[in-house]
Each structure stands twice: as structure tokens, then as C-alpha cells.
Design an enzyme around this catalytic site. Sequence first.
Site, PDB file in Angstrom:
ATOM      1  N   ASP A 473       0.835  -1.205   0.000  1.00 43.06           N
ATOM      2  CA  ASP A 473       0.000   0.000   0.000  1.00 43.06           C
ATOM      3  C   ASP A 473       0.868   1.251   0.000  1.00 43.06           C
ATOM      4  O   ASP A 473       0.548   2.234  -0.649  1.00 43.06           O
ATOM      5  CB  ASP A 473      -0.954   0.005   1.205  1.00 43.06           C
ATOM      6  CG  ASP A 473      -0.232  -0.128   2.534  1.00 43.06           C
ATOM      7  OD1 ASP A 473       0.881  -0.675   2.561  1.00 43.06           O
ATOM      8  OD2 ASP A 473      -0.784   0.318   3.555  1.00 43.06           O
ATOM      9  N   GLU A 479       3.459  -0.039   7.932  1.00 42.42           N
ATOM     10  CA  GLU A 479       2.375  -0.783   7.306  1.00 42.42           C
ATOM     11  C   GLU A 479       2.972  -1.595   6.168  1.00 42.42           C
ATOM     12  O   GLU A 479       3.275  -2.756   6.343  1.00 42.42           O
ATOM     13  CB  GLU A 479       1.279   0.170   6.835  1.00 42.42           C
ATOM     14  CG  GLU A 479       0.077  -0.588   6.313  1.00 42.42           C
ATOM     15  CD  GLU A 479      -1.251   0.029   6.692  1.00 42.42           C
ATOM     16  OE1 GLU A 479      -1.278   1.066   7.347  1.00 42.42           O
ATOM     17  OE2 GLU A 479      -2.281  -0.563   6.322  1.00 42.42           O
ATOM     18  N   ASP A 486      -5.973  -2.554  -2.979  1.00 47.10           N
ATOM     19  CA  ASP A 486      -5.126  -1.584  -3.670  1.00 47.10           C
ATOM     20  C   ASP A 486      -4.552  -2.220  -4.942  1.00 47.10           C
ATOM     21  O   ASP A 486      -4.524  -1.611  -6.014  1.00 47.10           O
ATOM     22  CB  ASP A 486      -3.980  -1.111  -2.779  1.00 47.10           C
ATOM     23  CG  ASP A 486      -4.437  -0.619  -1.410  1.00 47.10           C
ATOM     24  OD1 ASP A 486      -5.362  -1.226  -0.845  1.00 47.10           O
ATOM     25  OD2 ASP A 486      -3.867   0.351  -0.894  1.00 47.10           O
ATOM     26  N   TRP A 539     -11.550  -6.207  -2.062  1.00 45.86           N
ATOM     27  CA  TRP A 539     -10.197  -6.555  -1.590  1.00 45.86           C
ATOM     28  C   TRP A 539      -9.938  -8.037  -1.943  1.00 45.86           C
ATOM     29  O   TRP A 539      -9.099  -8.332  -2.797  1.00 45.86           O
ATOM     30  CB  TRP A 539     -10.052  -6.297  -0.082  1.00 45.86           C
ATOM     31  CG  TRP A 539      -9.526  -4.925   0.203  1.00 45.86           C
ATOM     32  CD1 TRP A 539      -8.271  -4.618   0.630  1.00 45.86           C
ATOM     33  CD2 TRP A 539     -10.208  -3.673   0.062  1.00 45.86           C
ATOM     34  NE1 TRP A 539      -8.137  -3.250   0.758  1.00 45.86           N
ATOM     35  CE2 TRP A 539      -9.299  -2.648   0.419  1.00 45.86           C
ATOM     36  CE3 TRP A 539     -11.491  -3.302  -0.333  1.00 45.86           C
ATOM     37  CZ2 TRP A 539      -9.643  -1.293   0.398  1.00 45.86           C
ATOM     38  CZ3 TRP A 539     -11.831  -1.961  -0.366  1.00 45.86           C
ATOM     39  CH2 TRP A 539     -10.925  -0.975  -0.015  1.00 45.86           C
ATOM     40  N   GLU A 752      -2.523   8.970  -0.697  1.00 43.01           N
ATOM     41  CA  GLU A 752      -3.549   8.089  -0.142  1.00 43.01           C
ATOM     42  C   GLU A 752      -4.906   8.776  -0.098  1.00 43.01           C
ATOM     43  O   GLU A 752      -5.936   8.181  -0.368  1.00 43.01           O
ATOM     44  CB  GLU A 752      -3.129   7.683   1.282  1.00 43.01           C
ATOM     45  CG  GLU A 752      -4.106   6.784   1.992  1.00 43.01           C
ATOM     46  CD  GLU A 752      -3.515   6.217   3.271  1.00 43.01           C
ATOM     47  OE1 GLU A 752      -2.611   6.846   3.839  1.00 43.01           O
ATOM     48  OE2 GLU A 752      -3.963   5.141   3.691  1.00 43.01           O
ATOM     49  N   HIS A 773       0.784   6.210  -2.235  1.00 46.91           N
ATOM     50  CA  HIS A 773      -0.192   5.126  -2.256  1.00 46.91           C
ATOM     51  C   HIS A 773      -0.695   5.036  -3.690  1.00 46.91           C
ATOM     52  O   HIS A 773      -1.276   5.981  -4.174  1.00 46.91           O
ATOM     53  CB  HIS A 773      -1.364   5.560  -1.373  1.00 46.91           C
ATOM     54  CG  HIS A 773      -1.637   4.688  -0.215  1.00 46.91           C
ATOM     55  ND1 HIS A 773      -0.774   4.577   0.844  1.00 46.91           N
ATOM     56  CD2 HIS A 773      -2.694   3.884   0.068  1.00 46.91           C
ATOM     57  CE1 HIS A 773      -1.307   3.740   1.736  1.00 46.91           C
ATOM     58  NE2 HIS A 773      -2.463   3.304   1.282  1.00 46.91           N
TER      59      HIS A 773
HETATM   60  C1  BGC Z   1      -4.106   0.751   3.777  1.00 49.96           C
HETATM   61  C2  BGC Z   1      -4.922   0.687   2.542  1.00 49.96           C
HETATM   62  C3  BGC Z   1      -5.793  -0.504   2.644  1.00 49.96           C
HETATM   63  C4  BGC Z   1      -6.692  -0.228   3.808  1.00 49.96           C
HETATM   64  C5  BGC Z   1      -7.790  -1.186   4.013  1.00 49.96           C
HETATM   65  C6  BGC Z   1      -5.014   0.978   4.927  1.00 49.96           C
HETATM   66  O1  BGC Z   1      -4.368   1.099   6.126  1.00 49.96           O
HETATM   67  O2  BGC Z   1      -3.106   1.695   3.697  1.00 49.96           O
HETATM   68  O3  BGC Z   1      -4.396   1.062   1.403  1.00 49.96           O
HETATM   69  O4  BGC Z   1      -6.406  -0.935   1.518  1.00 49.96           O
HETATM   70  O5  BGC Z   1      -5.991  -0.006   4.998  1.00 49.96           O
HETATM   71  O6  BGC Z   1      -8.918  -0.526   3.809  1.00 49.96           O
END
Ligand code: BGC
Length: 872
Positions: A473, A479, A486, A539, A752, A773
Site C-alpha cells: 500500500d 504498514e 489496492d 479486496w 492516499e 499510495h
Molecule cells: C491501507 C490501505 C488498505 C486499507 C484497508 C489501509 O491502512 O493503507 O491502502 O487498503 O488499509 O482498507
Amino acid sequence: MSSLQSPKHLRCDYLINPVGLDEARPRLSWEVSDDRQGAKQTAYQIGVGSSAEKLSAGEFDVWNTGKVSGDQSIQIEYAGKALTSRQRCFWQVRTWDAEGNASPWSEVARWEMGLLARGEWTGQWIGSHLAGTKEQPMPVPYLRKGFAVKQKVQSARLYVTALGLYECEINGERVGEDCFRPGWTDYNKRVQYQVYDVTALVKQGENALGAMLGDGWYCGRVGWAARQRYGDRPKLLAQLEITLADGSKQTIATDETWKYNVGPITESDMQWGESYDARREMPGWSNGGFDDGQWLAVVSFADSGAKLVARVGPAVKAFEELHPVAEPVLKTGWEKADWIYDLGQNFAGRVRLKMKGKAGMTATLRHAEMLQANGDLYIENLRGAKATDTYTFKDAAEVIWEPRLTFHGFRYVSLSFDPKCDIKPTRDTITGIALYSDMPETGSFECSDAMTNQLQSNIKWGQKSNFLDIPTDCPQRNERLGWTGDAQVFIPTASFNMDVAAFFNKWQQDLADGQSEAGAFGHVAPNPGLTGDDGGPAWADAGIICPWTIYQSFGDTRLLAEHYDSMKKFVDYMEKTGRGCIRCDQRDKYHCYGDWLAIDAPNPGAAPTPKELIGTAYFAHCAELLGKIAKVLGKADEVTRLEALHGKIKTAFNREFVTPAGRVLGNSQTGYLLALGFDLLDAEKQKAVLELLVSDIERRGWHLSTGFVGTPFLAPVLTRFGRLDVAYKLLMQETYPGWFYSIKQGATTMWERWNSYTHEKGFGDAGMNSFNHYAYGAIGQWMYDTIAGIGLDETAPAYKRIVLRPQPGGGLTWAKGSLMSMHGLIESAWKIDGGKFGYAVKIPANTTATVHLPDGQTKEITAGKHEFSCAV
Ligand code: BGC
């Protein structure tokens, strides 16, 4: 003179001359080299020999296809003698044209097999006594083994892997250029190994093989979790196989006779950074004859039972070098001299330091994506990632140093040290090194509008920064996970920009490894156990959408075949758990992120588009795609079953979410887009829904309101249903929210949030505010296929048939794009001059295309260059 030449760009499972495969039937591809108009392959012959000499003598002792009729030039499965461990295969191909003339043979390409059975690994897993704790890391262990080689070396191969990261050296030389090997997988199930040709590094006499072990994803910090997610310390498994001059073999494998010590890397974590103390260097540690008398014996460990597999995806390597855009700015008011550098571009990688220090002085490098108003680094959005590297000097000599087992996401760097040292760093003191998976750049896009070109650059950098072994991400905060949603929204764009086929072949296995017993795909892949089992709508669906996209762009039928059962299990799971085809009915407490980060959402996961609507739309889409996949694979019964299922879901969607007059529940742009984009509406309702969508966009002053789920559909759906004008308006919207808005605020990558930073209000919520992102970069697909006009024909994948349909608008006066497809280079360029649209294209040999001109004319073309013009 143009004529049929020898085939070029020979590849084996997408890679050039790969070493270390464990695939019984590697796939061979080439480009037909013939620039005559209409050139086409009518037959081919592949010859595989056990040595280059045999091959050049025309002896194909491993496989000889003979002359095979047909125009297939990619993804041809090897079907010769059964391949064995370590086997080296040399291959050539020639092709025939329409008149029956044969091309010259291609140059010789090769591939080499790895170790095909676990029993062929003779060594043991080894490591140090140092385990650290969930919070406390340990210094990097250096492992070594000295050995003598009595004869000249004919060839040498290093078979190697680690739990953690390894970097090997032989006789003081680094083995290969790869970073972060063996890569991230679910280490409990599968560990990749690599094979290196190290013939040039091993010599007659005293030698040593050394390895540094980093924590990496295995026992360093992953996501927002503490250390030791998979295991407590890094471990190495290696075997160096040397073939001596007389043909005899010598093997050096990891075992309890190895020694270890700790050295200059006193700490290294991918999120926290690396510390190097030059006073602890051990010069010559990986050379033969080094005195390791004071070193400790390694510890050996039992095998965990995880599969050892050859690496499938490309390695991470160092690419662009980025130089500061100006001299550093000195910040005062702190106890340290703090020099702030701007590298001009947000990216993932690290810094190379070149400086003279003082004995005992520590230089600290901190990394950030943005600066605060006062010129300090903005680090709040890194959350728990310290992103700090340090170097302690042993003397006053100039050093060139780069960390080895960590990376950061950043644009700005602070270099600080004790001001009493009285050193003035300059622009040349630091260089940024971009790191990403080695995927050749395949696409280019450019047009007459500077902002659109900046957007293309931001999208590409978003991809480079986040395709680091897995699709992440973001590369900066704590993270950096392989979020499935994504990845699925971005994969069509990614497949234009770079050759991502091998990368996504590897990741599909990560998805499959993380699939739950019940059949759900995850939130993230690999799944380190920080999230639940079911990633939920938009997802989890990556498990079907990604392989389908790779099949479309690269003709990868095998990926579909190998994962069919897993994809089917997922669709069955949705069928079983849905309520009358409604997926994620809130009464069943199913998880769904919804239209993540959409504009009207009170919080990221609470966007106005009903979650059941998103779930059901994606369920329909997956059932439809699986039906298409079944068709490709010749599973007729499955096709019938899945078409019927798709029909049922569509009926349920309309019953639950669409009014007879064509309103869609939630009245959101994303709801309208999914209904149109996934073809869930009957023809008469499409018109009404389109009108509602456009009027909502207009009501917002020609602005979007979509989040991660809806955004990719905006421009393609508006274009397809006749509102190209609105698509361009959204693309070029300079006020919030829209793509150009972030560019106006200075973005060099995709953000993001639509408002991660604004000149007026500053930074968005630091709890989740990445400046790198790629999700909103999904518009890139439309820039390639609609502005530049290079598109796929679903029925003839890998651009065997190309759809060239440029659709000018938005005041653009010219645009051009190119794509290095599996079949060769596609070029498409147009310009508007004096009310006339001029269009020039070039398509590779062995392909055909349909050209759609803006005035509605269509033309069928064959290989070569073509020019067209019409009124606009
Ligand atoms: C991430 C996203 C991911 C999401 C889930 C976030 O913390 O950075 O890109 O898809 O969580 O909704």
C-alpha cells in the site's frame, strides 16, 4: 532493407536467461523480427541443447520441436526430455514467414534448473545465539566458512535462502546485485531460494563464503506489529557447489562447522532503519585465510517443513540515483547540526552517504516524505516507523556508505551530527538510491498537457515505490503490506507501465497461501496474521481480478489453470455465505471496507455506497470473470454453471439496489459506476443511471466523490457510455477533489487521500496519511487506452490483437503512447492540426489491430506502420 530477421528478446518464464527454475515445463517466448508490412509468423522451430556447442552444431539433444505450424510466439511450454536438478538448457528459435522463408536462428539463450527435491539440500539451517525480543533487535550476525579449493574452477553455483534476509559475499565480493532476498512469502508454508552463478568469485586456493543476515520480514517489524512475527532470529541455508577442472565436485554447505560474529551493523530493521559502526568492521571477514579463531560456532536449527521453492518473481535491485535539488539547508535550534536535503522526488529506497567525519562521530540520516511549514521533517505520518539510519566513523577518512538491509519511503532527508565536528556537508554528500523489483519499463505516455504528464510520472513513481517484492500500500509508515484491494484496482495500469507478469505470478501464490479454509482471500498477501481471513468486497476479489488481468496483458493461461481451483473455491465461498446472492449482508456481520476514503465519508470505512451493493457487484463480477476463465481453460460445464450464477446475482442486484426508474441505492457516484461498469443493468436503465451519475458530478461542480472502489471506474465508464467530455473534465479538475489538485499542492507521487496535504489547511489525519499510495493511480489505464489509444482485445490476449482507439478531448492537441508487449513494441501517436486529426501507429510483426478513428471510421490493420487522418 527490411526482411525476416532472427527472432529476438528470447525469454523463459518472462525472464532473460534465468538461473534456478523449478518449473517442469518452463514457457518460452520471443519476438518475431520482421519489419515488412503485414509480417506474420507461419511456423517456428525451437531447439534445446545441453550445451552451447551442441546447439551451434545443430544438435538439439534436449528438445527439438521440428517445424511447428502456427503463429504462436509466446508462452510455448517446454515439452522435451524431463528436466533434472541443475540442468543447463541452451535454446534457439527460428521462424517462417508467410512465403515459407525461414529466418536465421536466433542467438543462443539459456535457462538453468535449481534443486528440484528437498533432499538435494545437504546443509542445515544455521544462525546465531542472539534472538532479541519482540521489542529489542540484535546486531546483524555475520556467518562465514573458509575452505580450500585444490584445482582450477570450472563452474560454481550458490544455492541459497534464508529465514530473514541474506546478503552473501565470496572472497570479499558481493554475490549478485539483489536486495532483500529471498523475498517475502508466508514463511510457514513456503520459502523461496535463489541460485547464483559464482564461477568468477571462487578460485583455486583459500576461499571463504560469508553471509550477513538481516531481520527482514521474518523477524523484523512487519505492519504495525512488534518484531518476531514469523520467528525469533534470522537463519541461513546455503550450498555452494563447485565443479573442478577435472569434473569432480566440491560442496560447501551450511552446517555446525560455520562460525559467526557480530560486526559493524549493530541494528537493522526494515521500518526502523540500520545502524553501522565502522569501528566494529572486520576487514577481510569474507576472504579466505581470515582468522576467525575468536568467532563463535553457529547454532543449527531443525527444518520447519515449509516448502523450498525457486524464486518466481524478479529480485529487488537498485535503479535511479536521485540527487539533491539544491544545497542542504541548515536547521538551527537543536543540539545537533541538522542539514535538510530535498531529493525532488518521493520514492522508496535509501541514501548513499559520502563524507568525511571524525573518529567516533555519528551521522544520523532521518527520512520523510514532506517538510513541515518550519522546514523540519514531517514524520508524524510514519507512525511507528523510525526510518533512521546511523553511521559512526572510525577515523577522518572519506567513506561511502549505504545501508544494506533496510529501506524507507521518502523525499527529504535530514543529516545530523554533533555541530562541534564543524563539518559542512554539500549537495554531493548524499545520493538517493531507488529500490524496486526488477520489472522492465514497458509503457510510455506523453501528451500536450504538462499536468497530465506530471500525473503519469506520479503514477509510475507510485508503482516503483510500492512494487518492492510484493505490491504494498505504501513504503513509508509501519504498514507496507500487500493490501489486496489496492493491488486489484491498480493492476491494469501497472501492466501498462512495467512488465509485472512474473511479479504477479509470485504474488498470486501469496494470495493462495493466505486463502482461508472456507475459501476467502485475505486483506493482505502475504498474510502475517494482523488482519482477518476475508478481505471482503473489492479486496478479496483480487484473487480473481489479478490473474485475469495478467492473462489479458501477458497471455498467461497457466496462471489461470494453476489457480483455477483456488479461484473457484472463492466464488463457491461467496455463493455459500451470501444471502440469496447478496454478499456481505450486514445482518451476517460480514466485513467490508466499503468505498474506502470516499469524499462524503465521516470516516474512511463509512462511505455512502452501501457495502452490500459493493459486495454484490463484485460477486457478480467475479462470477463473470471465473466463467470467462473457465471458457479459456475449456471447462464447458463450469461456463454454463457460472453464467447462470452471474445471471442470478445480477437479478438479485437489481431487485435489492436498483429502483424501476433507475435509481441506485445510496445515490453515490460509486454505486452508479459499479452498476454500469460491471454491466449489471438492463439497457433502458443504463441511460437513467448515467444521467444520475453525470448530474451528481455536475452538482459537485464537476468533481468526483469516489474512494478506492469507485475511482478506477470514473473515466472508463463515462467514456464507454458516451460522456468522454465529463471524463476529461474530472481528469483535469484542478480544485479539490481530483488528480490535478494533489499536483497543484506539489505531489510527485500518488497520495492516499485526495487531500493528504493542502496549501491552506496543511496535513490530513496523520494516523493514515501516506504520500505514496498508488490506488488513485488507476486512472493510468485510461490514459493509455483512451488518451493514447492502446487497448486490449479480450479475445486475443497479450496484444495479439490490438484495439487502437484514441479519443481526444480536454483541449489536448497531441498525445502519444507506446507499449512493449509480449509480441513487441506498439506505438500510437496523434495530433490535431487545423481541425484535422492525424494518427500514426506501428504494431509489431505477428499481430493485427482494429483502428477506431474519432469520426467513427474503423480500419483493420496488419503489422507495420500506418497513418490515418480524419476531421475532428
Ligand atoms: C491501507 C490501505 C488498505 C486499507 C484497508 C489501509 O491502512 O493503507 O491502502 O487498503 O488499509 O482498507
